[in-house]
Design a protein around this motif. Structure first.
Motif, PDB file in Angstrom:
ATOM      1  N   VAL A   1      27.895  23.301  13.972  1.00  0.00           N
ATOM      2  CA  VAL A   1      28.849  24.254  14.682  1.00  0.00           C
ATOM      3  C   VAL A   1      27.983  24.410  15.670  1.00  0.00           C
ATOM      4  CG1 VAL A   1      29.158  26.778  14.659  1.00  0.00           C
ATOM      5  CG2 VAL A   1      29.611  25.499  12.593  1.00  0.00           C
ATOM      6  N   ASN A   2      26.764  24.234  15.920  1.00  0.00           N
ATOM      7  CA  ASN A   2      25.873  24.631  17.230  1.00  0.00           C
ATOM      8  C   ASN A   2      26.240  23.303  18.394  1.00  0.00           C
ATOM      9  OD1 ASN A   2      24.251  25.927  18.866  1.00  0.00           O
ATOM     10  ND2 ASN A   2      22.560  24.531  18.595  1.00  0.00           N
ATOM     11  N   GLY A   3      26.937  22.146  17.668  1.00  0.00           N
ATOM     12  CA  GLY A   3      27.129  21.430  18.756  1.00  0.00           C
ATOM     13  C   GLY A   3      28.255  21.500  19.404  1.00  0.00           C
ATOM     14  N   ALA A   4      29.347  22.362  18.832  1.00  0.00           N
ATOM     15  CA  ALA A   4      30.710  22.624  19.251  1.00  0.00           C
ATOM     16  C   ALA A   4      30.305  23.733  20.332  1.00  0.00           C
ATOM     17  CB  ALA A   4      31.700  23.079  18.352  1.00  0.00           C
ATOM     18  N   ARG A   5      29.343  24.704  19.972  1.00  0.00           N
ATOM     19  CA  ARG A   5      29.031  25.811  20.848  1.00  0.00           C
ATOM     20  C   ARG A   5      28.037  25.245  22.232  1.00  0.00           C
ATOM     21  NH1 ARG A   5      23.913  28.400  20.993  1.00  0.00           N
ATOM     22  NH2 ARG A   5      23.922  30.294  22.029  1.00  0.00           N
ATOM     23  N   GLN A   6      27.492  24.412  21.849  1.00  0.00           N
ATOM     24  CA  GLN A   6      26.766  23.945  23.198  1.00  0.00           C
ATOM     25  C   GLN A   6      27.929  23.158  23.954  1.00  0.00           C
ATOM     26  OE1 GLN A   6      23.264  21.639  22.676  1.00  0.00           O
ATOM     27  NE2 GLN A   6      22.940  22.723  20.787  1.00  0.00           N
ATOM     28  N   SER A   7      28.837  22.487  23.402  1.00  0.00           N
ATOM     29  CA  SER A   7      29.934  21.748  24.126  1.00  0.00           C
ATOM     30  C   SER A   7      30.658  22.704  24.867  1.00  0.00           C
ATOM     31  CB  SER A   7      30.608  20.951  23.223  1.00  0.00           C
ATOM     32  OG  SER A   7      29.966  19.999  22.628  1.00  0.00           O
ATOM     33  N   PHE A   8      30.948  23.702  24.676  1.00  0.00           N
ATOM     34  CA  PHE A   8      31.760  24.804  25.181  1.00  0.00           C
ATOM     35  C   PHE A   8      30.997  25.406  26.371  1.00  0.00           C
ATOM     36  CE2 PHE A   8      32.811  29.204  26.033  1.00  0.00           C
ATOM     37  CZ  PHE A   8      34.500  29.059  26.645  1.00  0.00           C
ATOM     38  N   ARG A   9      29.876  25.672  26.093  1.00  0.00           N
ATOM     39  CA  ARG A   9      28.799  26.170  27.041  1.00  0.00           C
ATOM     40  C   ARG A   9      28.562  25.271  28.398  1.00  0.00           C
ATOM     41  NH1 ARG A   9      23.290  27.966  24.752  1.00  0.00           N
ATOM     42  NH2 ARG A   9      23.260  28.849  26.887  1.00  0.00           N
ATOM     43  N   LEU A  10      28.207  23.974  27.846  1.00  0.00           N
ATOM     44  CA  LEU A  10      28.250  23.045  29.108  1.00  0.00           C
ATOM     45  C   LEU A  10      29.551  22.849  29.802  1.00  0.00           C
ATOM     46  CD1 LEU A  10      26.751  20.729  30.212  1.00  0.00           C
ATOM     47  CD2 LEU A  10      27.842  19.141  28.444  1.00  0.00           C
ATOM     48  N   THR A  11      30.864  22.610  29.283  1.00  0.00           N
ATOM     49  CA  THR A  11      32.007  22.522  30.057  1.00  0.00           C
ATOM     50  C   THR A  11      32.148  23.726  30.912  1.00  0.00           C
ATOM     51  OG1 THR A  11      33.054  23.028  28.144  1.00  0.00           O
ATOM     52  CG2 THR A  11      32.699  20.686  28.508  1.00  0.00           C
ATOM     53  N   ASP A  12      31.670  24.726  30.280  1.00  0.00           N
ATOM     54  CA  ASP A  12      32.352  26.171  31.086  1.00  0.00           C
ATOM     55  C   ASP A  12      31.365  26.170  32.306  1.00  0.00           C
ATOM     56  OD1 ASP A  12      33.551  28.522  30.970  1.00  0.00           O
ATOM     57  OD2 ASP A  12      31.699  29.575  30.865  1.00  0.00           O
ATOM     58  N   ALA A  13      30.159  25.804  32.180  1.00  0.00           N
ATOM     59  CA  ALA A  13      29.154  25.906  33.235  1.00  0.00           C
ATOM     60  C   ALA A  13      29.359  24.815  34.196  1.00  0.00           C
ATOM     61  CB  ALA A  13      27.626  25.712  32.893  1.00  0.00           C
ATOM     62  N   LEU A  14      29.959  23.591  33.858  1.00  0.00           N
ATOM     63  CA  LEU A  14      30.238  22.456  34.612  1.00  0.00           C
ATOM     64  C   LEU A  14      31.345  22.804  35.618  1.00  0.00           C
ATOM     65  CD1 LEU A  14      29.837  19.303  35.457  1.00  0.00           C
ATOM     66  CD2 LEU A  14      31.209  18.899  33.471  1.00  0.00           C
ATOM     67  N   GLN A  15      32.822  23.216  34.787  1.00  0.00           N
ATOM     68  CA  GLN A  15      33.868  23.629  35.468  1.00  0.00           C
ATOM     69  C   GLN A  15      33.395  24.557  36.579  1.00  0.00           C
ATOM     70  OE1 GLN A  15      37.318  24.441  33.351  1.00  0.00           O
ATOM     71  NE2 GLN A  15      36.618  22.930  31.965  1.00  0.00           N
ATOM     72  N   ALA A  16      32.684  25.754  36.397  1.00  0.00           N
ATOM     73  CA  ALA A  16      32.256  26.790  37.424  1.00  0.00           C
ATOM     74  C   ALA A  16      31.596  26.042  38.677  1.00  0.00           C
ATOM     75  CB  ALA A  16      31.466  27.682  36.672  1.00  0.00           C
ATOM     76  N   GLN A  17      30.689  25.297  38.166  1.00  0.00           N
ATOM     77  CA  GLN A  17      29.940  24.486  39.257  1.00  0.00           C
ATOM     78  C   GLN A  17      30.765  23.714  40.268  1.00  0.00           C
ATOM     79  OE1 GLN A  17      26.798  21.735  38.348  1.00  0.00           O
ATOM     80  NE2 GLN A  17      25.533  22.482  39.985  1.00  0.00           N
ATOM     81  N   ILE A  18      31.654  22.946  39.631  1.00  0.00           N
ATOM     82  CA  ILE A  18      32.810  21.971  40.329  1.00  0.00           C
ATOM     83  C   ILE A  18      33.542  22.878  41.225  1.00  0.00           C
ATOM     84  CG2 ILE A  18      34.781  20.666  40.035  1.00  0.00           C
ATOM     85  CD1 ILE A  18      33.722  19.436  37.574  1.00  0.00           C
ATOM     86  N   GLN A  19      34.007  23.994  40.859  1.00  0.00           N
ATOM     87  CA  GLN A  19      34.824  25.018  41.581  1.00  0.00           C
ATOM     88  C   GLN A  19      34.195  25.492  42.764  1.00  0.00           C
ATOM     89  OE1 GLN A  19      36.514  27.487  38.468  1.00  0.00           O
ATOM     90  NE2 GLN A  19      37.738  25.769  37.685  1.00  0.00           N
ATOM     91  N   ARG A  20      32.677  26.124  42.626  1.00  0.00           N
ATOM     92  CA  ARG A  20      32.059  26.749  43.495  1.00  0.00           C
ATOM     93  C   ARG A  20      31.526  25.766  44.457  1.00  0.00           C
ATOM     94  NH1 ARG A  20      26.594  26.268  44.107  1.00  0.00           N
ATOM     95  NH2 ARG A  20      26.111  25.200  42.309  1.00  0.00           N
ATOM     96  N   LEU A  21      31.241  24.284  44.152  1.00  0.00           N
ATOM     97  CA  LEU A  21      30.913  23.346  45.285  1.00  0.00           C
ATOM     98  C   LEU A  21      32.346  22.983  46.167  1.00  0.00           C
ATOM     99  CD1 LEU A  21      28.810  21.158  43.420  1.00  0.00           C
ATOM    100  CD2 LEU A  21      28.005  22.703  45.023  1.00  0.00           C
ATOM    101  N   ALA A  22      33.394  22.909  45.453  1.00  0.00           N
ATOM    102  CA  ALA A  22      34.644  22.831  45.912  1.00  0.00           C
ATOM    103  C   ALA A  22      35.011  23.872  47.239  1.00  0.00           C
ATOM    104  CB  ALA A  22      36.005  22.651  45.131  1.00  0.00           C
ATOM    105  N   ARG A  23      34.820  25.053  46.730  1.00  0.00           N
ATOM    106  CA  ARG A  23      35.204  26.149  47.633  1.00  0.00           C
ATOM    107  C   ARG A  23      33.913  26.174  48.595  1.00  0.00           C
ATOM    108  NH1 ARG A  23      36.079  31.795  44.431  1.00  0.00           N
ATOM    109  NH2 ARG A  23      36.499  32.328  46.691  1.00  0.00           N
TER     110      ARG A  23
END
Length: 297
Positions: free
Chosen positions: A45-67
């Protein structure tokens, strides 16, 4: 992995009973015998939790750099993805990454389902319309390519490609066919050739016995409950019949320098960002990204 199901954010709650010894298995989404030498079959279960945290942070960083207009120096990106993917979100690749890429020669290549009539009664309707829902309706900064059947009555395939800044697809016949019995690619199959000694459906005779058995050629039939794994596990496509095309496109991408398309393409609006992501952008900085750590299983 740009995005996964939103339900993954609640994975930690599902494992709470595991703090009590009688419910230790609640910490695992699946517990399967480990017979694959290259990946774990069981998944915590922790693998799914980490995957969500990773993708959530990644999308936020992509949007920050784009802006901040800091994606202009990014090299071209090429992505190979099955239009049907049980593991990661195909739409998220477009909305969470490609929508923010500069006009630099990037391309996404989607492998469509097998649209021959023999599979028509068996495939979900959502599988048939997946490509249509993902196809750009406005000019984009990247090339959008789909590998699909040349027609409903043939296994022959074509490449339909929409250039940056365009909406009309160019069609190129391929010297590859959808093999009989395969209705779509899988998440795991993309980087595996058909002659792989372990996962290949047509293993090279010279290396066929390298592992003692071959998972790609197993056609298991019998009574349910007899196997140590679910039969769906053995029937998931293990190798890619379009692997030669994948190699050619990668080689072509390496040889081709980064260059804009020359078309005037509007910048994606930021109004589509969710309130939660806009809040993240205001607080997420480089130091946070470097300091972020993820617990092991």
């Amino acid at each position: 992995m740009i995005g996964i199901t939103r339900f993954a954010r609640f994975a930690g709650l599902a494992s709470l009973p595991a703090i009590l010894p009688p419910f230790a298995k609640a910490a695992w989404l699946s517990v399967v015998p480990e017979f694959n030498p290259f990946k774990y079959n069981s998944f915590p279960v922790n693998g799914a939790r980490q995957s969500f945290r990773l993708t959530d942070a990644l999308q936020a960083q992509i949007q920050r750099l784009a802006r901040a207009s800091r994606l202009g120096s990014l090299p071209p990106v090429i992505t190979f993805q099955s239009v049907i993917d049980f593991t990661v979100s195909t739409p998220a690749i477009l909305t969470g990454l490609y929508a923010y890429l500069p006009d630099n020669g990037s391309e996404i290549i989607l492998f469509d389902v097998n649209r021959t009539l023999k599979f028509a009664p068996l495939l979900r309707q959502s599988s048939y319309v997946a490509v249509d829902q993902l196809t750009p309706s406005t000019p984009q900064t990247f090339r959008f390519t789909v590998i699909t059947n040349a027609g409903d009555d043939t296994d022959a395939t074509v490449e339909r490609s929409i250039a940056p800044g365009q909406l009309r697809a160019e069609v190129r016949p391929l010297n590859l066919a959808y093999p009989p019995g395969i209705f779509s690619l899988s998440h795991l199959a993309i980087p595996i050739p058909m002659d792989d000694p372990l996962f290949g459906m047509q293993p090279d005779p010279k290396t066929k016995g390298e592992y003692g058995y071959n998972l790609g050629t197993i056609d298991a039939r019998g009574e349910r409950g007899a196997l140590i794994v679910d039969q769906d596990y053995l029937r998931r496509l293990p190798s890619n019949p379009f692997f030669p095309y994948l190699l050619d496109r990668i080689d072509d991408g390496i040889d081709r320098p980064s260059a804009p398309s020359g078309h005037s393409i509007p910048t994606p609006p930021s109004s589509g960002l969710s309130v939660r992501l806009r809040a993240l952008l205001s607080t997420f900085d480089r130091s946070d990204a470097k300091a972020e750590s993820f617990e092991g299983p």
